[in-house]
Write an enzyme that holds these catalytic residues in place. Structure first.
Site, mmCIF file in Angstrom:
data_model
loop_
_atom_site.group_PDB
_atom_site.id
_atom_site.type_symbol
_atom_site.label_atom_id
_atom_site.label_comp_id
_atom_site.label_asym_id
_atom_site.label_seq_id
_atom_site.Cartn_x
_atom_site.Cartn_y
_atom_site.Cartn_z
ATOM 1 N N GLY A 55 -52.520 18.340 10.811
ATOM 2 C CA GLY A 55 -53.687 17.970 11.603
ATOM 3 C C GLY A 55 -53.442 18.431 13.034
ATOM 4 O O GLY A 55 -52.365 18.170 13.602
ATOM 5 N N GLN A 189 -55.891 17.149 1.137
ATOM 6 C CA GLN A 189 -55.889 16.223 2.279
ATOM 7 C C GLN A 189 -56.991 15.175 2.140
ATOM 8 O O GLN A 189 -56.835 14.035 2.566
ATOM 9 C CB GLN A 189 -56.089 17.004 3.592
ATOM 10 C CG GLN A 189 -54.895 17.824 4.043
ATOM 11 C CD GLN A 189 -54.944 19.242 3.535
ATOM 12 O OE1 GLN A 189 -55.552 19.545 2.514
ATOM 13 N NE2 GLN A 189 -54.290 20.147 4.238
ATOM 14 N N ASP A 230 -59.485 22.943 14.173
ATOM 15 C CA ASP A 230 -58.157 23.415 14.568
ATOM 16 C C ASP A 230 -58.201 24.308 15.803
ATOM 17 O O ASP A 230 -57.236 24.390 16.553
ATOM 18 C CB ASP A 230 -57.487 24.162 13.410
ATOM 19 C CG ASP A 230 -57.035 23.166 12.368
ATOM 20 O OD1 ASP A 230 -57.880 22.746 11.553
ATOM 21 O OD2 ASP A 230 -55.866 22.747 12.419
#
Ligand code: MRU
Length: 339
Positions: A55, A189, A230
């Site tokens: 993350g 995830q 991201d």
């Protein structure tokens, strides 16, 4: 933050313990809750590569503590910064956090000052998440269903989460009454981490196969897709977990709104567009096996890009702690994040 929202704010997966770093091993969740201890920067680098910690914001925070560990042990700082920086390519929070630590070093910081900087990076991230939670939730009409992808939760940050922060705040405010989480193949995830967070917080959540997303949107059960990021380029193009792009296309087709939630540390005004973002390719073993067990015929080849880029034109709102950017463009991004 309301009391209801703070009741949903208990997970801290990255913990500094005075002389070492503790990480909740995200490879093992939800079946095992195992904590690992890190005492040198090389081990922290490996933990980032192996997805013990993952993350975007959490990677940056862990790397900052890696620099502290390097300083404590008198390791060569240039080497520590370079090795940590190369651990993963896509999440710009990693480079951002290391640049902050490097600037601190250049200003003559001792170990105690570096420790204060790493703690500030961690604390600011938590504050940003709480603020973004309120800002993002305010965009959602009461009683809405929403969908999320990957894990942009407490596990992926200092706590509370970005996309899951908005979901936590939205549930507390009665704006969200149902959450759907895509399983997020290949590393799962969504299935393993997001569902663990949501069930733990008593948030009404249903897991869907990634391939069920368009069918779900067509049903009218979701009003918003809410994801993390991201790296957000200067024009608003957004890199996030592989599969995000196809969700944005499906959302636009079905009249479902698309929200990206990320702190300013994820915004990279030095990268002009999504085409300039380095997309991480990971070991194909992640795709050819499930939970370590081979599921595909020996000799098969695979391609495993783990991020994709959603063009700004498919994004209705980018929520940052500095404010909400609706229908992002270069000019609107520049108005909030001067180049
Ligand atoms: O490969 P991962 O698990 O590190 O990818 C994580 C994501 O794509 C998240 O959505 C993103 O980092 C935002 S986390 C707040």
């Amino acid at each position: 933050m309301t009391n209801l929202a703070s009741a949903h704010d208990t997970i801290r997966a990255v913990q500094w313990r005075g002389d070492h770093l503790r990480l909740l091993d995200q490879r093992l969740l939800p079946t095992e809750e195992q904590w690992l201890e890190y005492r040198d920067f090389q081990a922290v680098t490996q933990a980032i590569k192996d997805l013990v910690v993952r993350g975007a914001p959490a990677i940056g925070i862990a790397a900052a503590w890696g620099v502290v560990l390097a300083a404590r042990h008198g390791a060569p700082m240039e080497q520590a910064l370079a090795e940590l920086r190369a651990a993963r390519p896509t999440a710009v929070n990693l480079m951002w956090a290391l640049d902050r630590m490097k600037a601190c070093l250049a200003a003559g910081a001792d170990t105690a000052a570096l420790e204060r900087e790493a703690q500030a990076i961690q604390d600011e991230d938590l504050a940003a998440n709480h603020h973004m939670g309120e800002l993002g939730a305010a965009l959602i009409a009461p009683g809405s269903g929403v969908m999320t992808h990957c894990n942009a939760g407490a596990l992926a940050t200092s706590g509370y989460g970005t996309a899951l922060g908005v979901i936590r705040a939205g549930v507390a405010a009665g704006r969200i009454n149902q959450v759907f989480a895509g399983e997020t193949r290949p590393w799962q995830q969504g299935a393993r981490l997001t569902m663990w967070e949501l069930v733990r917080d008593g948030i009404p959540a249903k897991l869907i196969a990634d391939s069920a997303a368009s069918h779900l949107m067509k049903s009218g059960a979701v009003k918003w897709v809410i994801v993390g990021a991201d790296r957000i380029a200067a024009n608003g193009d957004t890199a996030n977990k592989i599969g995000t792009y196809q969700l944005a296309i499906a959302a636009r087709h079905h009249g479902v709104k698309f929200m990206v939630v990320a702190p300013s540390s994820t915004v990279d005004m030095a990268t002009a567009t999504g085409d300039d973002i380095d997309i991480e390719l990971r070991d194909t073993a992640e795709l050819l096996s499930v939970a370590g067990r081979r599921t595909v015929v020996e000799g098969a080849q695979a391609w495993n890009p783990v991020f994709d880029v959603t063009p700004a034109s498919l994004i209705d709102a980018i929520v940052t702690e500095r404010g909400v950017i609706e229908q992002p463009t270069l000019a609107r991004m520049r108005a909030v994040f001067a180049a």
